[in-house]
Design an enzyme around this catalytic site. Sequence first.
Site, mmCIF file in Angstrom:
data_model
loop_
_atom_site.group_PDB
_atom_site.id
_atom_site.type_symbol
_atom_site.label_atom_id
_atom_site.label_comp_id
_atom_site.label_asym_id
_atom_site.label_seq_id
_atom_site.Cartn_x
_atom_site.Cartn_y
_atom_site.Cartn_z
ATOM 1 C CB THR A 45 -0.974 0.004 1.195
ATOM 2 O OG1 THR A 45 -1.903 1.078 1.035
ATOM 3 C CG2 THR A 45 -0.253 0.134 2.516
ATOM 4 C CG LEU A 110 -2.137 5.534 -6.522
ATOM 5 C CD1 LEU A 110 -0.908 6.101 -5.825
ATOM 6 C CD2 LEU A 110 -1.950 5.545 -8.037
ATOM 7 C CB VAL A 141 -8.489 3.312 -6.559
ATOM 8 C CG1 VAL A 141 -8.537 4.802 -6.278
ATOM 9 C CG2 VAL A 141 -7.954 3.049 -7.961
ATOM 10 C CE LYS A 142 -4.263 3.180 0.962
ATOM 11 N NZ LYS A 142 -3.099 3.388 1.857
ATOM 12 C CB ILE A 143 -11.872 5.861 -1.869
ATOM 13 C CG1 ILE A 143 -11.565 5.710 -3.365
ATOM 14 C CG2 ILE A 143 -12.885 6.977 -1.628
ATOM 15 C CD1 ILE A 143 -12.765 5.345 -4.215
#
Length: 167
Positions: A45, A110, A141-143
Site C-alpha cells: 500500500t 494507490l 484505488v484507496k478512497i
Amino acid sequence: MTTNANLKALTEAGVSIWLDDLSRQRISSGNLAQLITDQAVVGVTSNPTIFANALSNAADYADKVKDLAARGASVDDTIRELTTADVRDAADIFRNVYESTGGVDGRVSLEVDPRLAHDTDKTVAEAIDLWKAVDRPNLMVKIPATLAGLPAITKVIGEGISVNVTL
C-alpha cells in the site's frame, strides 16, 4: 534465503502480509521482489506520506523530475507521474502473486488525492483517472471513508475498480 517461519505460519493461517511502504529504490533494487519471495509479502500500500518520504530521496527520481520540469509539468502532475509509475512497476512485480491467487492477493494500493476527501464527484473522477493511468488489474484505488467518500466508494466499485478504504 527462505521465508521467515513466523511469516510462513501466518500465511498458512490465511493472513495476507502487506508492506506499507513503496519507493523507486525498493522497486529498482530488487528489494520488493525479495520481500515477496523471502518474507511472504503479498501486497503493498502507499499513501501521500509514503510517497513524500520516497520522493525526498531525489536521486531516485532526479532524471524523471528534470524531464518533467523541462516539459513544464506542474508539481501535482509531476507527483502523479512519479507515483503512478512506481505503482505500475510494483503491480508488475506482484502480477504473479495476483494471478496465482486468482486475484485474492498481489495487489498494489494507490490513494486518491486526500484533498478530494469531501467531494464525491472529484473523488470518483480521480479514482477513475488513477485506474486508467496505472492500467494494471491488480491496482486497488484507496478512497477515504468520509461522508463524501462513501458514495464515491460505491460508484467506483460499480465501475469495476477495486477499492481499498482508508481513514
